[in-house]
Design an enzyme around this catalytic site. Structure first.
Site, PDB file in Angstrom:
ATOM      1  N   MET A  29       0.857  -1.191   0.000  1.00  0.00           N
ATOM      2  CA  MET A  29       0.000   0.000   0.000  1.00  0.00           C
ATOM      3  C   MET A  29       0.891   1.238   0.000  1.00  0.00           C
ATOM      4  O   MET A  29       1.680   1.432   0.937  1.00  0.00           O
ATOM      5  CB  MET A  29      -0.912   0.009   1.238  1.00  0.00           C
ATOM      6  N   HIS A 172       6.061  -5.361  -9.219  1.00  0.00           N
ATOM      7  CA  HIS A 172       4.731  -4.770  -9.444  1.00  0.00           C
ATOM      8  C   HIS A 172       4.445  -4.748 -10.941  1.00  0.00           C
ATOM      9  O   HIS A 172       4.969  -3.925 -11.681  1.00  0.00           O
ATOM     10  CB  HIS A 172       4.693  -3.357  -8.874  1.00  0.00           C
ATOM     11  N   TYR A 177       0.455   0.367 -14.225  1.00  0.00           N
ATOM     12  CA  TYR A 177       1.796   0.960 -14.159  1.00  0.00           C
ATOM     13  C   TYR A 177       2.672   0.373 -15.271  1.00  0.00           C
ATOM     14  O   TYR A 177       2.184  -0.304 -16.171  1.00  0.00           O
ATOM     15  CB  TYR A 177       2.384   0.751 -12.765  1.00  0.00           C
TER      16      TYR A 177
END
Length: 373
Positions: A29, A172, A177
């Site tokens: 987060m 990620h 993204y």
């Protein structure tokens, strides 16, 4: 629920050479509490509290690689540079002292702007094709040299993570993204080896990132890859409409060296292909496990009412049942469950669940995102 009904949550699980004491993962987060990209003692204490609260595996907020425009907020932490690496070493020491296990989420934001701030990096924004969203230009398309250096930057970050004492690394590759922008046809219009008409062709960049990370950390160190169908640019976006397409997307990533697929949904209980196996069917993580054989982490609005994206629109949430989660773990649909808002609000959430302290569970308020509690 009585704590005895939740026993499956507290069974140990092994990720390669690493054994975790339970199946609960702290979801990454973004916190933006690292001025200049350097995490301080407050960040170390924040993560230590979750380790003390019995989280099985802590995944950090997104930590960016060494590229000129890898972040979109000045206070997002780096995973490069002497000061930032020293800060993360301190975080790892605190987590380990409390009996926890932890990995960084290695990140590059691509061309995504931060809606919360007008801050801009000191270099031109980069992405696969100079697109932030379908038809929306921002920054420039990456050259082949940019692509190669970015792949190397992920590997360098992973090597530093292992050297600092982290127990796993997560890449990620979700939520619109940079890596996800390579997956998505709407933001990847390249005509070189990193583009293509099919999702399998567009996995090449991510697969090379995974290979770079795997080479950097060695064969036995757990590598997690976070993925999503939905994008912050388009919540309804889907890279794979069928199991066959999902296999074309995911199998090359596991073959490249990803041990664990962290499958992000807005609501973990929703079936990935309801037209095939109905409303009670496998979720994203379930299908990923079935098709690839890899271990999977499910995530999405666990333990609290309301959609996790509602937090960004000022919505509060109250504690909710874990019945559906237990049922899915018992049928071995996925291996671990990641928890976000509930752990952001309450570092002792896991202990309270384990001991059956339902009355002690806290509600989530959007103001909780503004502090490191």
């Amino acid at each position: 629920m009585p704590s005895s009904d939740l026993d499956i949550l507290f069974q140990p699980v092994r990720l390669g050479s690493l054994e975790l004491k339970n199946r609960i993962v702290m979801a990454p987060m973004t916190r933006s509490f690292s001025p200049g990209g350097v995490p301080g003692e407050d960040v170390a204490a924040y993560y230590r509290r979750r380790a003390e609260g019995e989280v099985g595996l802590i995944l950090s907020e997104g930590v960016v690689v060494e590229r000129p425009s890898s972040k979109n907020d000045e206070r997002i932490p780096h995973l490069y540079g002497e000061a930032a690496l020293a800060g993360w070493r301190r975080v790892v020491e605190e987590v380990h002292a409390a009996g926890g296990r932890m990995g960084p989420q290695i990140w590059h934001v691509g061309s995504v702007a931060n809606p919360m701030t007008e801050w801009l990096p000191g270099a031109e924004v980069e992405s696969p094709s100079g697109l932030m969203a379908p038809g929306a230009t921002r920054g420039r398309a990456m050259s082949e040299e940019d692509v190669a250096d970015t792949i190397d930057a992920f590997g360098r970050a992973a090597a530093d993570a292992r050297r600092l004492g982290f127990d796993v690394v997560e890449i990620h590759g979700a939520h619109g993204y940079l890596i996800d922008q390579f997956f998505w046809a709407e933001t990847n219009t390249r005509d070189d080896l990193f583009g293509g008409a099919t999702v399998r062709e567009r996995t090449r960049f991510a697969a090379e990132v995974v290979r770079s990370v795997r080479a950097a950390v060695g064969p036995d160190f757990p590598v997690i890859l976070r993925l999503s169908q939905w994008k912050q640019q388009d919540y309804a976006a889907r890279l794979a409409e069928t199991p066959d397409a999902l296999s074309e997307w995911l199998v090359p990533l596991v073959e490249a060296g990803a041990d664990v697929l962290h499958c992000s949904q807005r609501r973990f209980w929703e079936p990935e292909f309801s037209d095939i196996d109905g409303e009670g069917g496998l979720n994203f993580a379930g299908w990923a496990k079935k098709l690839t054989g890899a271990k999977t982490i499910s995530v999405g609005s666990v333990g609290l009412s309301g959609d996790m994206l509602g937090a960004f629109m000022g919505e509060s949430s109250t504690p909710s049942s874990l019945d559906n989660l237990v049922h899915r773990l018992e049928r071995e649909e996925f291996d671990l469950i990641a928890v976000g808002r509930a752990l952001l609000t309450d570092p002792d959430w896991v202990r309270k669940v384990r001991t059956g302290d339902a009355a002690g569970l806290r509600s989530f308020a959007p103001a909780d995102m503004m502090t490191l509690s």
